[in-house]
Every structure is written in structure tokens, then in C-alpha cells.
Write an enzyme that holds these catalytic residues in place. Structure first.
Site, PDB file in Angstrom:
ATOM      1  N   ASN A  83      14.460 -28.009 -17.886  1.00 61.78           N
ATOM      2  CA  ASN A  83      14.752 -27.930 -19.320  1.00 61.78           C
ATOM      3  C   ASN A  83      15.779 -29.031 -19.601  1.00 61.78           C
ATOM      4  OD1 ASN A  83      15.443 -27.330 -21.918  1.00 61.78           O
ATOM      5  ND2 ASN A  83      16.476 -25.389 -21.439  1.00 61.78           N
ATOM      6  N   TRP A  84      15.296 -30.130 -20.140  1.00 64.11           N
ATOM      7  CA  TRP A  84      16.194 -31.276 -20.343  1.00 64.11           C
ATOM      8  C   TRP A  84      17.093 -31.111 -21.559  1.00 64.11           C
ATOM      9  CZ3 TRP A  84      12.526 -36.080 -19.362  1.00 64.11           C
ATOM     10  CH2 TRP A  84      12.310 -36.189 -17.977  1.00 64.11           C
ATOM     11  N   LYS A  85      16.822 -30.092 -22.366  1.00 65.95           N
ATOM     12  CA  LYS A  85      17.631 -29.884 -23.576  1.00 65.95           C
ATOM     13  C   LYS A  85      17.665 -31.193 -24.382  1.00 65.95           C
ATOM     14  CE  LYS A  85      19.902 -26.263 -21.062  1.00 65.95           C
ATOM     15  NZ  LYS A  85      21.038 -25.403 -20.876  1.00 65.95           N
ATOM     16  N   GLU A 122      17.295 -15.508 -17.873  1.00 64.34           N
ATOM     17  CA  GLU A 122      18.457 -16.389 -17.844  1.00 64.34           C
ATOM     18  C   GLU A 122      19.678 -15.655 -18.391  1.00 64.34           C
ATOM     19  OE1 GLU A 122      17.290 -20.831 -17.848  1.00 64.34           O
ATOM     20  OE2 GLU A 122      17.391 -20.150 -19.914  1.00 64.34           O
ATOM     21  N   GLY A 145      24.834 -23.221 -17.686  1.00 62.07           N
ATOM     22  CA  GLY A 145      25.711 -24.371 -17.865  1.00 62.07           C
ATOM     23  C   GLY A 145      27.164 -24.081 -17.536  1.00 62.07           C
ATOM     24  N   HIS A 190      14.866 -19.409 -25.738  1.00 64.77           N
ATOM     25  CA  HIS A 190      16.004 -19.838 -24.913  1.00 64.77           C
ATOM     26  C   HIS A 190      17.295 -19.346 -25.572  1.00 64.77           C
ATOM     27  CE1 HIS A 190      19.010 -22.352 -22.993  1.00 64.77           C
ATOM     28  NE2 HIS A 190      18.153 -22.461 -21.995  1.00 64.77           N
ATOM     29  N   GLU A 206      20.022 -20.692 -26.083  1.00 65.51           N
ATOM     30  CA  GLU A 206      20.635 -21.641 -27.038  1.00 65.51           C
ATOM     31  C   GLU A 206      19.938 -21.568 -28.390  1.00 65.51           C
ATOM     32  OE1 GLU A 206      20.546 -25.099 -24.472  1.00 65.51           O
ATOM     33  OE2 GLU A 206      22.045 -24.124 -23.215  1.00 65.51           O
ATOM     34  N   SER A 228      22.514 -22.144 -13.930  1.00 73.15           N
ATOM     35  CA  SER A 228      23.277 -22.827 -12.885  1.00 73.15           C
ATOM     36  C   SER A 228      22.582 -22.853 -11.526  1.00 73.15           C
ATOM     37  CB  SER A 228      24.682 -22.219 -12.762  1.00 73.15           C
ATOM     38  OG  SER A 228      25.412 -22.435 -13.968  1.00 73.15           O
ATOM     39  N   GLY A 241      18.548 -26.466 -16.089  1.00 72.97           N
ATOM     40  CA  GLY A 241      19.106 -27.424 -17.033  1.00 72.97           C
ATOM     41  C   GLY A 241      19.747 -28.583 -16.285  1.00 72.97           C
ATOM     42  N   GLY A 242      21.057 -28.491 -16.045  1.00 72.99           N
ATOM     43  CA  GLY A 242      21.840 -29.591 -15.473  1.00 72.99           C
ATOM     44  C   GLY A 242      21.215 -30.263 -14.258  1.00 72.99           C
TER      45      GLY A 242
HETATM   46  P1  PGA Z   1      21.653 -24.742 -16.399  1.00 79.08           P
HETATM   47  O1  PGA Z   1      20.680 -24.414 -17.659  1.00 79.08           O
HETATM   48  O2  PGA Z   1      20.753 -24.907 -15.194  1.00 79.08           O
HETATM   49  O3  PGA Z   1      22.340 -26.029 -16.769  1.00 79.08           O
HETATM   50  O4  PGA Z   1      22.582 -23.593 -16.255  1.00 79.08           O
HETATM   51  C1  PGA Z   1      19.606 -23.537 -17.524  1.00 79.08           C
HETATM   52  C2  PGA Z   1      18.901 -23.378 -18.841  1.00 79.08           C
HETATM   53  O5  PGA Z   1      19.572 -23.349 -19.879  1.00 79.08           O
HETATM   54  O6  PGA Z   1      17.659 -23.259 -18.898  1.00 79.08           O
END
Ligand code: PGA
Length: 259
Positions: free
Chosen positions: A9-11, A176, A182, A102, A104, A222, A243-244
Site C-alpha cells: 500500500n504505497w499510500k 490492520e 505506521g 483502510h 486512513e 508495521s 505500507g512503509g
Molecule cells: P505500515 O502501513 O506498514 O506502514 O504500518 C500499513 C498500512 O497502512 O496498510
């Protein structure tokens, strides 16, 4: 038998040239990736890219063995919705997946359970596969409401989803925990597995044990190269939404392990 899905997930990261560079480098690591999941299914790689990078991604990902997805879409196919993106157009451009719910989107953009359900429906109607995200916040976990929140989000998100969708493997779930996204705080493998058990039990009640047993449930929050192996060993964790660590080829490919 279940697939293992490694999903990026590159956001709101990367521009078109960074997107092209990522997939060019990714092609160099594909030979080393597992072919199968340890649960008898396939090992698959998904990338949810920002909408503005979609055209670049479709082009650059050819031959990279990656399934592309959009991170969000409006529930209508078209109309007067300034700034929004259509799942139908994403499908036409080569998207195979839509990410829905998600945290977010739910938290920062105030998307309700009902809104999320409409998006699940819209993605499926557009011919996309859907990854539905659920997860509790820290206060909800501390109040002992983890399963209650996850199952509420699940029930609402899947309200319009019938058996045929699961039979066709067009829907997967990503658990999640919001407090782990994050933040560098990862759920312990046992915490994650426990939440997955509750989700699968709910799916079994709703759709039957056989279908529930075939539906991948991914963990996200994470996930990093140094904790992925332990998480992968959990019997109910069928993939990662990342994500990261998905932004660099080295850290993302390191999450695959033997899957
Ligand atoms: P993260 O993000 O790996 O940076 O914690 C995961 C996500 O939001 O899908």
C-alpha cells in the site's frame, strides 16, 4: 488451500518515475520469490498505487508478476464528484483490485461503515477484486472491544457480498489494528492470529466453513523484514498489507520469505 498475498500500500508516495524505477527493480527479484504459499495456494504480489501513478504503473509493471490495485474509489461509476476516482475507469486502465475501508480512509476522511459497504459493492460491480480492511483503535483494544469492532466492520462491509463472490475468490480481508499502522508497534503474532481466528469464525458462520477456509486474511501494521517471519508462521495469517516497508524493493521482497 489458501493463497499468500504480499500487498503493498504505497499510500500517497512515489511519482511516475519512482514508480517505473520500482517495477524495473522488482523484475530483478521475482525469480527469488516463492511460487507457492505454505497453505497449498499461490504466492501473489499486489501493489496498491496512487491513482495519479496508475498509468505509469500499468506500463512499468508488465512482466513483473504484480497485480495492481487502486487505494480508493467513489461508489458511483461516474458523476459530479469533484476530485474522486471511478472503480470502473480503474478497471478499464488495468486495475485488478480495489482497497476499501483502510483506517486512513475511515479515520482521516470520515468514511463510515455504510460508505465502505457501498465501495465494496462498487468495486465488485466494476469487475475488481476487493480487499476489505478492518481494525480496532488503541482505546477500543484497551476497552476489550477488538473482536466487536472488527466483526461490526466486517458485517457492514460485506452486507451486499454473496457467496458467489467468495467462491470466485474476489474478496479478501486485511486485519490492520489502527494502533500498529505506521507506528512501529506491531501486534504480537498471537494478537494478530487471535483477531484472524475471530474473523474467520465469523466468515464461517456467514458463508460456511469451506469458503471461510479458502478466504485469505492478511495482517497489516508495521510489518517489517525483522518481524515478518514470526507473523508468517501464524496459521491464520495469509499475507501482509504493507505500507512503509513496501516502498523499497529490498524491504518489500524480504517479507516474502518462504511463504
Ligand atoms: P505500515 O502501513 O506498514 O506502514 O504500518 C500499513 C498500512 O497502512 O496498510
Amino acid at each position: 488451500m489458501r493463497d499468500f498475498l504480499l500487498a503493498a500500500n504505497w499510500k500517497m508516495h512515489k511519482n511516475p518515475s519512482e514508480t517505473r524505477a520500482f517495477f524495473a527493480a522488482w523484475k530483478g527479484v521475482t525469480a527469488g520469490l516463492p511460487q507457492k504459499s505454505s497453505r497449498g495456494g499461490r504466492f501473489r504480489v499486489l501493489t496498491f498505487v496512487p491513482a495519479l501513478n496508475f498509468a505509469a504503473a500499468v506500463d512499468a509493471a508488465q512482466g513483473a508478476g504484480v497485480e495492481l490495485g487502486l487505494q480508493n474509489a467513489h461508489h458511483e461509476a461516474k458523476g459530479a464528484f469533484t476530485g474522486e476516482n471511478s472503480a470502473v475507469v480503474a478497471r478499464e486502465m488495468g486495475a485488478e483490485w480495489l482497497l476499501v475501508g483502510h483506517s486512513e480512509r475511515r479515520g482521516l476522511f470520515h468514511e463510515s461503515d455504510a460508505w465502505t459497504a457501498l465501495k465494496v459493492d462498487a468495486g465488485l460491480k466494476a469487475g475488481l477484486k476487493v480487499m476489505l480492511c478492518v481494525g480496532e483503535t488503541l482505546p477500543e483494544r484497551e476497552a476489550g472491544q477488538t473482536d466487536q469492532v472488527n466483526l461490526r466492520q466486517l458485517a457492514a462491509g460485506l452486507e451486499r457480498v454473496d457467496r458467489a463472490i467468495l467462491e470466485a475468490s474476489r474478496l479478501v480481508i486485511a486485519y490492520e489494528p489502527v494502533w500498529a499502522i505506521g507506528t512501529g508497534k506491531v501486534a504480537t503474532p498471537e494478537q494478530a492470529n487471535q483477531a484472524h481466528v475471530a474473523i474467520r469464525t465469523w466468515l464461517a458462520k456467514q458463508y460456511g466453513a469451506e469458503l471461510a477456509g479458502r478466504t485469505p486474511i492478511l495482517y497489516g501494521g508495521s510489518v517489517k523484514p525483522d518481524n515478518a517471519a514470526q507473523l508468517r508462521e501464524q496459521p491464520e495469517i495469509d499475507g501482509f498489507l504493507v505500507g512503509g516497508a513496501s516502498l523499497e524493493v529490498a524491504s518489500f521482497s524480504a517479507l516474502a520469505g518462504g511463504s
